[in-house]
Design a protein around this motif. Structure first.
Motif, PDB file in Angstrom:
ATOM      1  N   ASP A 177     -58.415 -29.965   8.867  1.00 48.18           N
ATOM      2  CA  ASP A 177     -59.727 -30.599   8.937  1.00 48.18           C
ATOM      3  C   ASP A 177     -60.793 -29.814   8.168  1.00 48.18           C
ATOM      4  N   THR A 178     -60.531 -28.540   7.941  1.00 42.76           N
ATOM      5  CA  THR A 178     -61.465 -27.706   7.177  1.00 42.76           C
ATOM      6  C   THR A 178     -61.020 -27.534   5.743  1.00 42.76           C
ATOM      7  N   LEU A 179     -59.752 -27.214   5.558  1.00 44.95           N
ATOM      8  CA  LEU A 179     -59.240 -26.889   4.233  1.00 44.95           C
ATOM      9  C   LEU A 179     -59.101 -28.129   3.346  1.00 44.95           C
ATOM     10  N   GLY A 180     -58.619 -29.237   3.925  1.00 43.40           N
ATOM     11  CA  GLY A 180     -58.452 -30.459   3.136  1.00 43.40           C
ATOM     12  C   GLY A 180     -59.755 -30.941   2.518  1.00 43.40           C
ATOM     13  N   PRO A 181     -60.814 -31.127   3.323  1.00 36.54           N
ATOM     14  CA  PRO A 181     -62.084 -31.552   2.745  1.00 36.54           C
ATOM     15  C   PRO A 181     -62.642 -30.565   1.728  1.00 36.54           C
ATOM     16  N   ALA A 182     -62.401 -29.265   1.946  1.00 40.95           N
ATOM     17  CA  ALA A 182     -62.894 -28.259   1.002  1.00 40.95           C
ATOM     18  C   ALA A 182     -62.206 -28.396  -0.352  1.00 40.95           C
ATOM     19  N   ILE A 183     -60.901 -28.682  -0.327  1.00 35.85           N
ATOM     20  CA  ILE A 183     -60.164 -28.854  -1.587  1.00 35.85           C
ATOM     21  C   ILE A 183     -60.613 -30.125  -2.300  1.00 35.85           C
ATOM     22  N   THR A 184     -60.695 -31.229  -1.566  1.00 35.85           N
ATOM     23  CA  THR A 184     -61.064 -32.501  -2.210  1.00 35.85           C
ATOM     24  C   THR A 184     -62.516 -32.502  -2.667  1.00 35.85           C
ATOM     25  N   ALA A 185     -63.343 -31.652  -2.064  1.00 36.94           N
ATOM     26  CA  ALA A 185     -64.755 -31.564  -2.467  1.00 36.94           C
ATOM     27  C   ALA A 185     -64.941 -30.646  -3.669  1.00 36.94           C
ATOM     28  N   GLY A 186     -63.874 -29.935  -4.051  1.00 37.55           N
ATOM     29  CA  GLY A 186     -63.977 -29.047  -5.201  1.00 37.55           C
ATOM     30  C   GLY A 186     -64.386 -27.638  -4.872  1.00 37.55           C
ATOM     31  N   ASP A 187     -64.462 -27.296  -3.584  1.00 35.78           N
ATOM     32  CA  ASP A 187     -64.792 -25.917  -3.212  1.00 35.78           C
ATOM     33  C   ASP A 187     -63.724 -24.948  -3.698  1.00 35.78           C
ATOM     34  N   TYR A 188     -62.503 -25.449  -3.814  1.00 33.56           N
ATOM     35  CA  TYR A 188     -61.398 -24.688  -4.404  1.00 33.56           C
ATOM     36  C   TYR A 188     -60.957 -25.451  -5.647  1.00 33.56           C
ATOM     37  N   PRO A 189     -61.454 -25.098  -6.805  1.00 30.26           N
ATOM     38  CA  PRO A 189     -61.125 -25.849  -8.031  1.00 30.26           C
ATOM     39  C   PRO A 189     -59.636 -25.788  -8.354  1.00 30.26           C
ATOM     40  N   PRO A 190     -59.136 -26.737  -9.135  1.00 31.53           N
ATOM     41  CA  PRO A 190     -57.732 -26.708  -9.550  1.00 31.53           C
ATOM     42  C   PRO A 190     -57.378 -25.355 -10.164  1.00 31.53           C
TER      43      PRO A 190
END
Length: 233
Positions: free
Chosen positions: A14-27
């Motif tokens: 619930d925390t990590l998924g939204p962070a990845i899809t929001a771009g907080d962790y870029p490709p």
């Protein structure tokens, strides 16, 4: 049975998924499992389970001696309902809503035309029941109740098309309809004309009029795109 959203690894997702899809962790970002386990105060086994779910969505990939790497957006499973939900909850919402609504406009009219040819008597009855439910809940700010009937209506259309590929898009359509409601990308009450169109689609399907069912459903999806122009430009 899917365990997404449950238990400790659900909390991580619930925390990590939204962070990845929001771009907080870029490709290309590398996430260390041990570091994440410490951050979330969970065991490494819980963290590995969360990573496995993210891998199933193609959001990340695990590499030996490298770690967990965020994959390019082009590789994500953008049809996964959870990925859609996360993207709708973030800054990508306008783009996600528009791309999903364009997808609906391409698929649902054709599905409705097919449903007029293939729907069973039970499916026709269910479609009519859903449409009447939409009418009954279309006033008085009953958007959550309306949503239940709206989602069910469109699921029946896709299922009744007789095309298994269309039918599998039921969860995708459900997410975009829910997203419009939960993120207030709708008017306070559904537009009366849109509600009436759903009733007419049900009538056309029951009458076996594929051309009419397709035409009316196209009006529904065009209207949904117009709503986005006003409410989520």
């Amino acid at each position: 049975m899917s365990t997404r959203g449950r238990g400790l690894h659900g909390h991580v997702l619930d925390t990590l998924g939204p962070a990845i899809t929001a771009g907080d962790y870029p490709p290309g970002s590398v996430l260390r499992t041990d570091e994440l386990a410490q951050r979330f105060e969970v065991s490494r086994s819980v963290m590995r389970e969360a990573v496995r779910v993210l891998e199933s969505m193609y959001l990340v990939e695990s590499r030996r001696r490298v770690g967990v790497t965020v994959r390019p957006r082009a590789e994500w499973n953008v049809y996964d309902p959870q990925v859609i939900r996360w993207r709708l909850a973030g800054a990508d919402r306008p783009h996600q809503l528009r791309s999903l609504t364009v997808l609906r406009s391409a698929v649902e009219p054709v599905a409705a035309g097919l449903a007029a040819r293939h729907a069973t008597a039970a499916q026709c009855a269910e479609l009519t029941e859903c449409a009447l439910g939409m009418v009954a809940t279309s006033r008085g700010r009953q958007l959550e109740k309306y949503l239940v009937h709206d989602v069910a209506f469109h699921r029946v259309i896709l299922d009744a098309s007789g095309n298994e590929m269309f039918a599998r898009l039921g969860d995708v359509v459900a997410e975009v309809l829910a997203g419009r409601t939960h993120h207030e990308v709708m008017f306070e009450d559904p537009a009366p004309a849109a509600v009436t169109l759903h009733v007419r689609v049900a009538e056309a399907v029951r009458a076996g009029d594929g051309a009419r069912a397709e035409e009316l459903t196209r009006e529904i999806t065009v209207g949904a795109l117009r709503e986005l122009d006003i409410l989520a430009p």
